[in-house]
Design an enzyme around this catalytic site. Sequence first.
Site, PDB file in Angstrom:
ATOM      1  N   CYS A  73      66.188 -48.217 -45.143  1.00  0.00           N
ATOM      2  CA  CYS A  73      65.566 -48.623 -46.184  1.00  0.00           C
ATOM      3  C   CYS A  73      64.582 -47.305 -46.589  1.00  0.00           C
ATOM      4  CB  CYS A  73      64.679 -49.759 -45.711  1.00  0.00           C
ATOM      5  SG  CYS A  73      63.419 -50.240 -47.286  1.00  0.00           S
ATOM      6  N   CYS A 217      64.459 -49.626 -54.853  1.00  0.00           N
ATOM      7  CA  CYS A 217      65.269 -49.615 -53.842  1.00  0.00           C
ATOM      8  C   CYS A 217      65.516 -48.137 -53.363  1.00  0.00           C
ATOM      9  CB  CYS A 217      66.623 -50.358 -53.954  1.00  0.00           C
ATOM     10  SG  CYS A 217      67.585 -50.164 -52.410  1.00  0.00           S
TER      11      CYS A 217
END
Length: 274
Positions: A73, A217
Amino acid sequence: MQFSKMHGLGNDFMVVDAVTQNVYFSPELIRRLADRHTGVGFDQMLVVEPPYDPELDFHYRIFNADGSEVSQCGNGARCFARFVRLKGLTNKRDISVSTQTGRMILSVTEDELVCVNMGEPNFEPQSVPFRAAKAEKTYILRAAEHTVLCGVVSMGNPHCVMQVDDVSVANVALLGPVLESHERFPERANIGFMQVVSREHIRLRVYERGAGETQACGSGACAAVAVGIQQELLGEEVHVELPGGSLHISWKGPGHPLYMTGPATHVYDGFIHL
């Protein structure tokens, strides 16, 4: 249990120190904590653990809101770096961490932006993983009565990136979940919708595996730029505009690591009885 709420361009996290606290999270508990009505509410939970390798500073774990554990992430990595410094777990500006699938260096700049060495993008289908006979620059996928032309890459997690004319009207709600669980992605995938503004500028929306569409993201931004460079649509330095804000992505191409630079924001500290 003490925790912090942080976000990277609106992609929000519950961050937990498992270095000085003993914690255990079941998928059910993570889902309860992720609930925005009855829990803390977050896209992902980030857990800071002691290093598995004595040469590194920390181990970095990521859990999606649905309770599943994932390997990467990018926005979370920036928040991880800010968190360990804010909490006095380290005073280093260059922080080395391991993940489920590799290692990263997180560098905190003087103005408190974080530059993450995301490693080299991997286009080999088996590494994504993606079911294909051989590596191609583009693949054709059929989903929800649509035919989609896309690029596929691993940034430590699986990404599918398609080019669209106007990202503001892209059918993310329909195509996102269908492509996320497409049969050619055995571990599901993050789905990027990329509008190329110029060779130095893209607009991007991402439907994240296990979380749905998010404000930003980081690994998705990296994947979009990697695919764009591979397809000769983009240059080496790219401004990525996401709903929650902007990131700077730099990649010199095969044989080189990709770098992501952007902000990480601390919102509040909290305590919750489990």
